[in-house]
Design an enzyme around this catalytic site. Sequence first.
Site, PDB file in Angstrom:
ATOM      1  N   ASP A   1      -9.279  -6.421  -3.408  1.00 53.62           N
ATOM      2  CA  ASP A   1      -8.836  -5.263  -2.628  1.00 53.62           C
ATOM      3  C   ASP A   1      -9.971  -4.245  -2.548  1.00 53.62           C
ATOM      4  O   ASP A   1     -10.423  -3.720  -3.573  1.00 53.62           O
ATOM      5  CB  ASP A   1      -7.605  -4.639  -3.281  1.00 53.62           C
ATOM      6  CG  ASP A   1      -6.914  -3.614  -2.395  1.00 53.62           C
ATOM      7  OD1 ASP A   1      -7.599  -2.980  -1.579  1.00 53.62           O
ATOM      8  OD2 ASP A   1      -5.689  -3.457  -2.530  1.00 53.62           O
TER       9      ASP A   1
ATOM     10  N   HIS B   1      -7.309  -6.030   0.850  1.00 51.27           N
ATOM     11  CA  HIS B   1      -6.188  -5.097   0.974  1.00 51.27           C
ATOM     12  C   HIS B   1      -5.145  -5.540   2.002  1.00 51.27           C
ATOM     13  O   HIS B   1      -3.946  -5.494   1.732  1.00 51.27           O
ATOM     14  CB  HIS B   1      -6.701  -3.705   1.338  1.00 51.27           C
ATOM     15  CG  HIS B   1      -5.652  -2.643   1.289  1.00 51.27           C
ATOM     16  ND1 HIS B   1      -5.028  -2.259   0.114  1.00 51.27           N
ATOM     17  CD2 HIS B   1      -5.087  -1.878   2.264  1.00 51.27           C
ATOM     18  CE1 HIS B   1      -4.148  -1.318   0.361  1.00 51.27           C
ATOM     19  NE2 HIS B   1      -4.152  -1.077   1.655  1.00 51.27           N
TER      20      HIS B   1
ATOM     21  N   SER C   1       0.839  -1.193   0.000  1.00 55.89           N
ATOM     22  CA  SER C   1       0.000   0.000   0.000  1.00 55.89           C
ATOM     23  C   SER C   1       0.881   1.253   0.000  1.00 55.89           C
ATOM     24  O   SER C   1       1.709   1.418  -0.894  1.00 55.89           O
ATOM     25  CB  SER C   1      -0.946  -0.045   1.197  1.00 55.89           C
ATOM     26  OG  SER C   1      -1.922   0.955   1.100  1.00 55.89           O
TER      27      SER C   1
END
Length: 231
Positions: free
Chosen positions: A172, A203, A88
């Site tokens: 995600d 995620h 991320s």
Amino acid sequence: MIKVVCLTGTTILFFQENAGNIAHRLEFIATMMRYLQCNVFMLSYRGYGDSEGYPSQHGLIKDAQAALDHLLQRTDIETTKVVVFGRSLGGAVATALVKNNPGKVAALILENTFTSILDMAGVMFPLLKWFIGGHGSNGLGIMNFLVRSPWNTLNIIGNVSAPVLFLSGSQDEMIPPAHMKRLYDAASLNTRTLFIEFADGMHMDTWLRGGERYWHSIRLFLEQHVGSSSD
């Protein structure tokens, strides 16, 4: 069970997501060490956990550079086998670091990473897509100047010469998986890239839902680009 291979001297420099602190990643790191038999180095960004300061793009890049410099000065690891792994926000940090240090990092691993904060603004706040946007935006981007940390990873991924592994969770819920595809496409001039999808991955739990296939994929990538020896 897969056979665990000892990746002699491999040290993974891990950069976390935006939420939480490094203590929340200990289960993931412990699993990584068990499957990959590697060293792992983590840091708490400025403004995170007990670290002083305020997070910004410039500041986090300085933190990442300090971490890499520290590893490259150590005498108890093989400094030619440092691998940078970012998830991320950590993927944006990791990409900037590897791009700024050509030849010093053995490989880069990106998981569920965004193309840019400018693109993410339109995902998180749909009305903003007409005013703030980066690549792929239908808007004019007339308010882009308001974003102080744009993290334009899509602009720099093509300048990364190290091998790159893209790990994408197809479910995600925070960053559209299309962002990972676009990053992979932008890195197409680098012939040492690999894109792997995990159909059930969200995620934060792609590594859990991916199970042994997740770790097996990383292990094979590192065997090819970093080197290994049987344990």
